[in-house]
Write an enzyme that holds these catalytic residues in place. Structure first.
Site, mmCIF file in Angstrom:
data_model
loop_
_atom_site.group_PDB
_atom_site.id
_atom_site.type_symbol
_atom_site.label_atom_id
_atom_site.label_comp_id
_atom_site.label_asym_id
_atom_site.label_seq_id
_atom_site.Cartn_x
_atom_site.Cartn_y
_atom_site.Cartn_z
ATOM 1 N N MET A 1 9.639 22.429 -9.966
ATOM 2 C CA MET A 1 10.953 21.802 -10.088
ATOM 3 C C MET A 1 11.799 22.179 -8.859
ATOM 4 S SD MET A 1 11.838 21.570 -14.094
ATOM 5 C CE MET A 1 12.387 23.231 -14.337
ATOM 6 N N ALA B 1 13.457 24.551 -5.704
ATOM 7 C CA ALA B 1 14.056 25.883 -5.495
ATOM 8 C C ALA B 1 12.908 26.873 -5.264
ATOM 9 C CB ALA B 1 14.939 26.291 -6.669
ATOM 10 N N LEU B 2 12.074 26.527 -4.296
ATOM 11 C CA LEU B 2 10.812 27.241 -4.093
ATOM 12 C C LEU B 2 11.036 28.688 -3.671
ATOM 13 C CD1 LEU B 2 8.841 24.414 -2.233
ATOM 14 C CD2 LEU B 2 8.886 24.926 -4.694
ATOM 15 N N GLY C 1 6.858 33.112 -5.371
ATOM 16 C CA GLY C 1 5.912 32.882 -6.470
ATOM 17 C C GLY C 1 5.245 31.517 -6.304
ATOM 18 N N HIS C 2 6.076 30.494 -6.007
ATOM 19 C CA HIS C 2 5.513 29.154 -5.773
ATOM 20 C C HIS C 2 4.578 29.178 -4.556
ATOM 21 C CE1 HIS C 2 9.445 27.689 -7.671
ATOM 22 N NE2 HIS C 2 8.515 27.171 -8.442
ATOM 23 N N ASP D 1 5.401 31.966 -16.775
ATOM 24 C CA ASP D 1 5.648 31.060 -17.908
ATOM 25 C C ASP D 1 4.382 31.054 -18.763
ATOM 26 O OD1 ASP D 1 8.324 29.881 -17.214
ATOM 27 O OD2 ASP D 1 7.217 29.469 -15.381
ATOM 28 N N GLN E 1 4.040 28.412 -21.479
ATOM 29 C CA GLN E 1 3.844 27.097 -20.856
ATOM 30 C C GLN E 1 2.376 26.914 -20.452
ATOM 31 O OE1 GLN E 1 6.518 25.053 -17.877
ATOM 32 N NE2 GLN E 1 5.130 25.976 -16.414
ATOM 33 N N ARG F 1 15.623 30.721 -11.003
ATOM 34 C CA ARG F 1 16.926 31.045 -11.594
ATOM 35 C C ARG F 1 17.524 32.317 -10.993
ATOM 36 N NH1 ARG F 1 17.391 28.201 -16.742
ATOM 37 N NH2 ARG F 1 15.470 27.055 -16.990
HETATM 38 O O1 PAF Z 1 7.093 25.535 -14.432
HETATM 39 C C1 PAF Z 1 7.759 24.581 -13.971
HETATM 40 O O2 PAF Z 1 8.333 24.648 -12.876
HETATM 41 C C2 PAF Z 1 7.879 23.303 -14.779
HETATM 42 O O3 PAF Z 1 7.937 23.569 -16.132
HETATM 43 C C3 PAF Z 1 6.772 22.281 -14.462
HETATM 44 C C4 PAF Z 1 5.402 22.812 -14.847
HETATM 45 C C5 PAF Z 1 6.796 21.941 -12.986
HETATM 46 C C6 PAF Z 1 7.017 21.010 -15.257
HETATM 47 O O4 PAF Z 1 8.258 20.446 -14.951
#
Ligand code: PAF
Length: 280
Positions: free
Chosen positions: A30, A32-33, A36-37, A150, A153, A187
């Protein structure tokens, strides 16, 4: 890096790439890298011929309008970071492109979404599943990379892929932490400087739980950690639980044969943070 904002264009491009036999590693985000990304992306690059990243702040997964409004949107900065790590393809659609019509899909994840985040964020995982299914259908990657921060998730995405028979390997990647232990999150940048200094208490307390596990049974340990969070005025605890790493159901007695994770969600000021630690 090539950037696409329409499904038609990216599908055509990736169709050509796949036809030449190139493998695709996909990191949905989503934006705001953070580091971790970037760790997910580096791994995806190492394991595939092509790195595809999506940036889409998915309204369907926000159950709180204010949270959606506050969510950081930093596309220009993010594109720069992606160029720096030599990302091949960025997909950055807008909401109309992703959801031209009202979304109606309802997934049944059994008990997986009835605990922890699911209790406090009704509809959140259905929204995550909708967007992840859609993105996987568009990108058709060989592998998709998700962070273990997450954790719930990740469990739900694994279940979604199994239920919908999506031909992709889901690759879980370890949590990346700041030097002071705070789990990296988009965040974190919303924390004021005072709260940012307080935030490492979360991981410190999770480490305490892990340490104590050799000396205390699961139920009293759970209560002890809840008391520690509730005793700290800076935090408002939503949940702390010790759960089986597959079913996500509470663990009441230690069993070295099954994986066990301690998970927490707290509010610090008006920012909600989650974290977890493997106990077994
Ligand atoms: O983890 C996230 O950033 C979001 O939940 C994802 C997997 C990109 C789905 O919008």
């Amino acid at each position: 890096m090539v950037t696409f904002s329409t499904i038609k264009e990216i599908s055509a491009y990736l169709g050509q790439q796949k036809a030449t036999g190139r493998s695709i590693g996909f990191v949905p985000t989503m934006g705001a890298l953070h580091k971790g990304h970037m760790a997910l992306m580096q791994r995806a690059k190492n394991e595939n011929d092509l790195l595809v990243v999506s940036i889409f702040v998915n309204p369907e997964q926000f159950n709180n309008a204010d949270d959606l409004k506050k969510y950081p949107r930093t596309l220009r900065e993010d594109s720069q970071k992606l160029e720096e790590i030599a990302c091949d393809v960025l997909f950055a659609p807008d909401t109309n492109e992703m959801y031209p019509e009202k979304v109606t899909e309802q997934y049944d994840f059994g008990q997986l979404d009835k605990v922890m985040e699911g209790v406090f964020r009704p509809g959140h995982f259905n929204g995550v599943a909708i967007v992840v299914k859609k993105l996987l259908d568009i990108v058709r990657p060989d592998r998709a990379y998700f962070g273990e921060k997450d954790f719930q998730q990740l469990a739900i995405i694994k279940k979604l892929v199994a239920m919908e028979k999506i031909p992709v390997e889901i690759v879980p990647c370890p949590i990346v932490r700041e030097p002071d232990g705070l789990a990296m999150s988009s965040r974190n940048r919303l924390l004021n400087s005072e709260d940012r200094k307080i935030a490492p208490f979360i991981y410190k307390t999770l480490k305490e739980a892990k340490l104590r596990r050799n000396h205390i049974c699961a139920n009293p340990l759970r209560q002890m950690i809840i008391n520690i969070f509730e005793g700290n005025d800076h935090f408002r605890l939503e949940y702390f639980d010790i759960v089986n790493d597959e079913t996500l159901q509470p663990v009441n007695a230690w069993n070295n044969k099954t994986g066990t994770i301690a998970c927490v969600a707290v509010w610090l000021g008006n920012i909600r943070l989650i974290d977890n630690i493997r106990i077994i």
